[in-house]
Design a protein around this motif. Sequence first.
Motif, short mmCIF file in Angstrom:
data_model
loop_
_atom_site.label_atom_id
_atom_site.label_comp_id
_atom_site.label_asym_id
_atom_site.label_seq_id
_atom_site.Cartn_x
_atom_site.Cartn_y
_atom_site.Cartn_z
N LYS A 28 -0.36 -33.88 86.59
CA LYS A 28 0.69 -34.82 86.19
C LYS A 28 0.80 -35.99 87.16
N GLU A 29 0.48 -35.73 88.44
CA GLU A 29 0.50 -36.79 89.46
C GLU A 29 -0.72 -37.70 89.36
N ARG A 30 -1.66 -37.36 88.47
CA ARG A 30 -2.89 -38.14 88.26
C ARG A 30 -3.76 -38.17 89.51
N LEU A 31 -3.70 -37.11 90.31
CA LEU A 31 -4.60 -36.99 91.44
C LEU A 31 -5.98 -36.59 90.92
N THR A 32 -7.02 -37.20 91.46
CA THR A 32 -8.38 -36.89 91.05
C THR A 32 -8.81 -35.58 91.72
N VAL A 33 -9.22 -34.60 90.91
CA VAL A 33 -9.51 -33.26 91.41
C VAL A 33 -10.85 -32.78 90.88
N VAL A 34 -11.64 -32.16 91.79
CA VAL A 34 -12.83 -31.41 91.39
C VAL A 34 -12.54 -29.95 91.72
N LEU A 35 -12.55 -29.11 90.71
CA LEU A 35 -12.12 -27.72 90.83
C LEU A 35 -13.28 -26.76 90.58
N VAL A 36 -13.51 -25.88 91.54
CA VAL A 36 -14.39 -24.73 91.34
C VAL A 36 -13.50 -23.51 91.15
N GLU A 37 -13.64 -22.84 90.03
CA GLU A 37 -12.70 -21.76 89.71
C GLU A 37 -13.35 -20.73 88.79
N GLN A 38 -13.25 -19.44 89.15
CA GLN A 38 -13.80 -18.38 88.33
C GLN A 38 -12.83 -17.97 87.21
N ASN A 39 -11.55 -18.30 87.39
CA ASN A 39 -10.57 -18.00 86.35
C ASN A 39 -10.75 -19.03 85.23
N LEU A 40 -11.50 -18.65 84.21
CA LEU A 40 -11.90 -19.59 83.17
C LEU A 40 -10.70 -20.17 82.44
N ARG A 41 -9.73 -19.34 82.11
CA ARG A 41 -8.56 -19.82 81.38
C ARG A 41 -7.82 -20.87 82.20
N MET A 42 -7.63 -20.61 83.49
CA MET A 42 -6.96 -21.58 84.34
C MET A 42 -7.73 -22.89 84.39
N ALA A 43 -9.05 -22.79 84.56
CA ALA A 43 -9.88 -23.98 84.65
C ALA A 43 -9.79 -24.82 83.38
N LEU A 44 -9.87 -24.16 82.22
CA LEU A 44 -9.83 -24.90 80.96
C LEU A 44 -8.45 -25.47 80.68
N ASP A 45 -7.41 -24.80 81.16
CA ASP A 45 -6.05 -25.29 80.96
C ASP A 45 -5.80 -26.59 81.72
N VAL A 46 -6.40 -26.72 82.90
CA VAL A 46 -6.07 -27.87 83.75
C VAL A 46 -7.12 -28.98 83.69
N ALA A 47 -8.37 -28.65 83.39
CA ALA A 47 -9.44 -29.64 83.48
C ALA A 47 -9.48 -30.55 82.26
N ASP A 48 -9.84 -31.80 82.50
CA ASP A 48 -10.13 -32.73 81.40
C ASP A 48 -11.54 -32.49 80.89
N ARG A 49 -12.46 -32.25 81.82
CA ARG A 49 -13.85 -31.97 81.46
C ARG A 49 -14.38 -30.83 82.32
N VAL A 50 -15.41 -30.15 81.82
CA VAL A 50 -16.07 -29.10 82.59
C VAL A 50 -17.56 -29.44 82.71
N VAL A 51 -18.10 -29.11 83.87
CA VAL A 51 -19.52 -29.27 84.14
C VAL A 51 -20.08 -27.88 84.40
N LEU A 52 -21.08 -27.49 83.63
CA LEU A 52 -21.67 -26.17 83.76
C LEU A 52 -22.90 -26.23 84.64
N LEU A 53 -22.93 -25.35 85.65
CA LEU A 53 -24.07 -25.26 86.55
C LEU A 53 -24.77 -23.92 86.35
N GLU A 54 -26.08 -23.94 86.43
CA GLU A 54 -26.86 -22.71 86.35
C GLU A 54 -28.08 -22.86 87.24
N ASP A 55 -28.26 -21.90 88.14
CA ASP A 55 -29.40 -21.91 89.06
C ASP A 55 -29.51 -23.24 89.80
N GLY A 56 -28.36 -23.78 90.22
CA GLY A 56 -28.36 -24.99 91.01
C GLY A 56 -28.62 -26.27 90.26
#
Length: 233
Positions: A180-208
Amino acid sequence: MKTLLHVDAIETFYGKSQALHGVSFHVEEGETVALLGRNGAGKTTTLRSIMALSRVASGAVRFDGQDISGRETHEIARLGITLVPETRDAFSLLTVEENILLGYRPGSPFTLERILDLLPIIQEFRGRKGGELSGGQQQLMVMARGLAMGPRVLLLDEPSQGLAPVMVTAVAEILQTLKKERLTVVLVEQNLRMALDVADRVVLLEDGATVDTMSSAQALADPPRLEKHLAVH
């Protein structure tokens, strides 16, 4: 919107072992982007590479239009990128208030008073020593300390890891507040529901490597697209 952080085809090594294979993504100002992937996918290494804690061998990290790949960690921090690591790193003999003020940078819009206003749960234990806190309370404290630095981009590495459910909820509420404060955030999170609730976009990484990018709405609407790379249901 303005692109504030651009990770462009970075490759990072630990000794002779290559950890990142051309990771690329961008983050626009005021956006929250979640980096998702299995354990060992390269998420933490990506954050470390942005901060020059792990050196980028090739590719570039650009912040506000300038290449910061060759900068030292303290220089990157001064430019306005702050990493809150999963290790938490509380100063055990200092109070919560002292821990937060230790990170304060003159001119930061996040004064102690504003932080306590944004994150009122910290009021409950602001006078306690860092070493006396639960893991969840320590996590809230180090997130507050990161804010005190006045970041333009906040990198959060696994903020809910190992926390009791009540503290996971508290972390999720803080993430929503930062959104809500419009702070720019990059989030690494294993809690998928939390990540999807807060993120505007998701980037998927696999094997680096970056294997997919999508909006959170797209991710929620197309679960198989996530399952393909995360092995979740």
